[in-house]
Scaffold this motif. Structure first.
Motif, PDB file in Angstrom:
ATOM      1  N   UNK A 158       0.813  -1.217   0.000  1.00 24.38           N
ATOM      2  CA  UNK A 158       0.000   0.000   0.000  1.00 24.38           C
ATOM      3  C   UNK A 158       0.850   1.271   0.000  1.00 24.38           C
ATOM      4  N   UNK A 159       2.133   1.153   0.355  1.00 20.71           N
ATOM      5  CA  UNK A 159       3.008   2.317   0.296  1.00 20.71           C
ATOM      6  C   UNK A 159       3.189   2.831  -1.127  1.00 20.71           C
ATOM      7  N   UNK A 160       2.857   1.994  -2.111  1.00 24.19           N
ATOM      8  CA  UNK A 160       3.031   2.393  -3.505  1.00 24.19           C
ATOM      9  C   UNK A 160       1.919   3.309  -3.997  1.00 24.19           C
ATOM     10  N   UNK A 161       0.838   3.369  -3.224  1.00 23.74           N
ATOM     11  CA  UNK A 161      -0.321   4.080  -3.749  1.00 23.74           C
ATOM     12  C   UNK A 161      -0.793   5.190  -2.807  1.00 23.74           C
ATOM     13  N   UNK A 162      -1.455   6.164  -3.393  1.00 25.78           N
ATOM     14  CA  UNK A 162      -2.147   7.153  -2.572  1.00 25.78           C
ATOM     15  C   UNK A 162      -3.417   7.565  -3.319  1.00 25.78           C
ATOM     16  N   UNK A 163      -4.328   8.216  -2.602  1.00 26.26           N
ATOM     17  CA  UNK A 163      -5.565   8.629  -3.248  1.00 26.26           C
ATOM     18  C   UNK A 163      -5.452  10.091  -3.650  1.00 26.26           C
ATOM     19  N   UNK A 167     -10.278  11.040  -5.329  1.00 29.61           N
ATOM     20  CA  UNK A 167     -10.337   9.677  -4.836  1.00 29.61           C
ATOM     21  C   UNK A 167      -9.889   8.674  -5.908  1.00 29.61           C
ATOM     22  N   UNK A 168      -9.085   9.163  -6.841  1.00 32.89           N
ATOM     23  CA  UNK A 168      -8.504   8.270  -7.835  1.00 32.89           C
ATOM     24  C   UNK A 168      -7.174   7.726  -7.286  1.00 32.89           C
ATOM     25  N   UNK A 169      -6.807   6.562  -7.764  1.00 31.44           N
ATOM     26  CA  UNK A 169      -5.595   5.928  -7.254  1.00 31.44           C
ATOM     27  C   UNK A 169      -4.368   6.498  -7.967  1.00 31.44           C
ATOM     28  N   UNK A 171       0.061   6.843  -8.067  1.00 34.28           N
ATOM     29  CA  UNK A 171       1.350   6.285  -7.656  1.00 34.28           C
ATOM     30  C   UNK A 171       2.324   7.459  -7.553  1.00 34.28           C
TER      31      UNK A 171
ATOM     32  N   UNK B 149      -4.408  -5.173   3.717  1.00 33.37           N
ATOM     33  CA  UNK B 149      -4.049  -5.872   2.478  1.00 33.37           C
ATOM     34  C   UNK B 149      -4.619  -7.277   2.463  1.00 33.37           C
ATOM     35  N   UNK B 169      -2.945   4.371 -14.155  1.00 34.19           N
ATOM     36  CA  UNK B 169      -3.234   3.119 -13.450  1.00 34.19           C
ATOM     37  C   UNK B 169      -4.710   3.069 -13.064  1.00 34.19           C
ATOM     38  N   UNK B 171      -8.089   0.585 -11.587  1.00 35.81           N
ATOM     39  CA  UNK B 171      -8.520  -0.622 -10.880  1.00 35.81           C
ATOM     40  C   UNK B 171      -9.866  -1.023 -11.462  1.00 35.81           C
ATOM     41  N   UNK B 180      -9.590   1.207  -2.776  1.00 37.72           N
ATOM     42  CA  UNK B 180      -9.555   2.607  -2.328  1.00 37.72           C
ATOM     43  C   UNK B 180      -9.705   2.709  -0.812  1.00 37.72           C
ATOM     44  N   UNK B 182      -8.840   0.476   1.329  1.00 35.67           N
ATOM     45  CA  UNK B 182      -7.601  -0.021   1.921  1.00 35.67           C
ATOM     46  C   UNK B 182      -6.519   1.052   1.899  1.00 35.67           C
ATOM     47  N   UNK B 183      -6.343   1.696   0.737  1.00 31.28           N
ATOM     48  CA  UNK B 183      -5.322   2.733   0.627  1.00 31.28           C
ATOM     49  C   UNK B 183      -5.620   3.867   1.607  1.00 31.28           C
ATOM     50  N   UNK B 184      -6.879   4.248   1.675  1.00 38.05           N
ATOM     51  CA  UNK B 184      -7.241   5.384   2.514  1.00 38.05           C
ATOM     52  C   UNK B 184      -7.049   5.057   4.007  1.00 38.05           C
ATOM     53  N   UNK B 186      -5.078   2.764   5.313  1.00 36.75           N
ATOM     54  CA  UNK B 186      -3.659   2.552   5.590  1.00 36.75           C
ATOM     55  C   UNK B 186      -2.918   3.886   5.677  1.00 36.75           C
ATOM     56  N   UNK B 187      -3.173   4.768   4.705  1.00 37.32           N
ATOM     57  CA  UNK B 187      -2.504   6.075   4.708  1.00 37.32           C
ATOM     58  C   UNK B 187      -2.840   6.866   5.969  1.00 37.32           C
TER      59      UNK B 187
END
Lengths: 386, 386
Positions: A158-163, A167-169, A171, B149, B169, B171, B180, B182-184, B186-187
């Motif tokens: 999950x460190x590879x991604x942010x929103x 709210x789009x993914x 990198x 994850x 990228x 999804x 989304x 999960x990313x949110x 986790x961040x």
């Protein structure tokens, strides 16, 4: 070696817990092998001494007796000799095994013996085999490294991604290029049906899968290659003599007796896929015995190549041991993968294996060798040299 | 139990290979614990019988004697009793251990004994602890499941992504929501400094880390909790008596004698963090002995709670064993996590542990309990009930 390896192997399989999903796996395997039998291939060797782009564009459109040459353009940015085959003759499917097998110590397994293996070797090699145009059956340990995912920060996907704001993914720029390349290469391999992934955990699952794949690939004859990078257990507890429940810890020290796993390389070579090109690996921690053990394995199991590596530097250097001698393969820098050069050299060995070394092409100074099986016989002809 | 567990533990640590990065880890730990000592907390219990939104908005803005109540709004969509504490008194930091430890069989390790543990329990529990407002030190086995994850398709991270027309990228819709979220989540945990992740592989690394974390958390007193979900080896090969190189496989069957690992739960409770709230886990494959062993562990090691689970259904049901008896916790459906309810109930146990059960609040019919430590003493007062 045991007096009767076939008998030992048969006894092992009789007593092993049956593979789950056996029928589904068999179906996928049969389809995959059928799709890739007699497939066209292009080989790239790191020997070309002249500029490549023109050759590449010539090649891409080269038709000869109705057969379009297949070129993997991604390889053509660095010096190489290009050799392409038309229908049949050269190996098109490689079975890569990867990661370590486990040996359960209890039937309802809580504890097991495992082998150190991240799966780095198998995952990297799979990428380079795909890049070179092979179709790959990837037999891997669950949870081990996967092709195109090796760059991932360990345990922090999950460190590879942010929103983003909508709210789009997203990198982060630092990783964008590598993530995009990974997704694109992986999707290409999957969408083109070039990669079949089969997972295992235990030694029982691994050897049953290997047997299934080898017997399915036997119809490919010399078009099949085995690249056995998995770290396979040497010792195991036969299923029938295994504790049913978790071993009690309250009653003092634990004594265990383990049996030797039958040497399946021997059976693979003799029975399952006798025509295939076989590459096995030998890992040791003691450099003094490594090469000697690799050479013993080459003879004992009839391998075409044994790749010797030490635990301390397995990412940096390997030694390819063949009946012609030893070749040391090192990576040029920490940014490179030793597997890239290893697979180039394996292709040369493979070429030799098929007796294409009449012209000693790897000594140069050829710029291009273009081979094609015009008539569809087993042995492709040399069509053009320039 | 051994006559001298402290002596055995000391001998174990003396002979263990020293932890790499010890100083860096110690620095991170000290900073994390300091940031979270005396922190405000909100607890949520699944007992509230009236609509929540109004209470929630009241709470969010509630100031009492200058201390803003902290409310984890995400929990307030389902019935609960809300109890918030101000500065100090209630546990704010939980150390979650997760995954299995390995026991090397060779010093330059190729083979090792491992315990079955995906890390599912620890990863899921970490998510629910964070949701309930705790800060979490997550001591995990490298390669085991990670918080947020758990939903990932095994070994095919790249299947979640594709490249759009502009090479962005994307999804697929089927997974977009879950990725989304999960990313949110986790961040948020990382950005707010609520999650510290410390990896281990061997039993030597695990026990050294646990000792470091426990002694660092000792200053938190009753604000510290241990939730020991890792599957810790019972047997090991002492480093000094270990084979230096890979064990030879050619010389027949293998005999091994393993020693018992010192019972560190005992040392944790008696020496490292004597005031902490301690939850340990007992996994068995034989249901006939499970509860009896869990109760023995409760007494022997002075745990506050032992969570008993069976290998066959550990995701579906667990039994919380305390000195007050047994509570069976099952998940309502396959879509739920048993850890969600388990952590709710642990918070109730914790409350009891601190003797907040004078009012028997969990019997209801209260809608809201709001607690605060106005004066900063160790024992928060009950400020308001309605």
């Amino acid at each position: 070696m045991a007096a009767d390896p076939s008998g030992e192997a048969a006894a092992f399989f009789r007593a092993a817990p049956p593979l789950r999903d056996r029928d589904r796996v068999a179906g996928e395997l049969a389809g995959f092998v059928a799709r890739h039998s007699g497939k066209s291939l292009a080989f790239f060797f790191p020997l070309l001494r002249s500029p490549v782009p023109q050759l590449c564009s010539d090649l891409r459109s080269a038709k000869r007796d109705g057969i379009l040459m297949r070129v993997v353009a991604a390889s053509l940015t660095r010096p190489c000799v290009v050799a392409g085959s038309g229908g049949g003759g050269l190996p098109g499917v490689v079975c890569v095994t990867s990661g370590g097998t486990t040996v359960p110590l209890e039937q309802r397994c809580v504890r097991y013996i495992d082998n150190f293996s991240s799966g780095q070797r198998g995952a990297a090699s799979t990428e380079y085999f795909l890049k070179a145009g092979y179709a790959v059956i990837f037999i891997y340990r669950r949870g081990s490294k996967q092709p195109y995912c090796r760059f991932l920060p360990e345990d922090s996907f999950l460190d590879l991604f942010e929103l983003g704001e909508e709210s789009d993914i997203q990198v982060p720029d630092s990783h964008a290029a590598v993530v995009k390349t990974a997704i694109s290469n992986y999707r290409k391999a999957i969408d083109e049906g070039l990669l079949l992934k089969l997972p295992f955990t235990t030694i029982f699952e691994y050897l049953q899968l290997l047997q299934m794949v080898a017997t399915a690939m036997n119809c490919l004859g010399r078009q099949g290659m085995f690249y056995l990078a998995a770290a396979v257990s040497d010792f195991y507890v036969p299923w029938e003599s295994m504790a049913k429940h978790k071993i009690e810890s309250a009653s003092g020290p634990l004594n265990m007796q383990l049996s030797q796993v039958p040497k399946m390389l021997f059976i693979l070579r003799k029975q399952w896929a006798p025509s295939a090109f076989c590459v096995s690996f030998k890992l040791e921690t003691d450099p003094d015995i490594l090469l000697q053990k690799a050479e013993a394995a080459l003879r004992k199991y009839g391998m075409n190549v044994v790749v010797a590596n030490e635990l301390a530097n397995y990412k940096d250097v390997v030694v390819m041991v063949t009946s012609n001698g030893r070749t040391t393969v090192g990576r040029p820098s920490k940014e490179d993968d030793v597997e890239e050069q290893l697979i180039d050299l394996l292709s040369v060995s493979l070429w030799r294996f098929y007796d294409y070394n009449k012209r000693e092409f790897e000594k140069g100074p050829w710029e291009l060798i273009l081979c094609n099986s015009v008539s569809g016989e087993d042995s492709p002809e040399l069509l053009e040299t320039r």
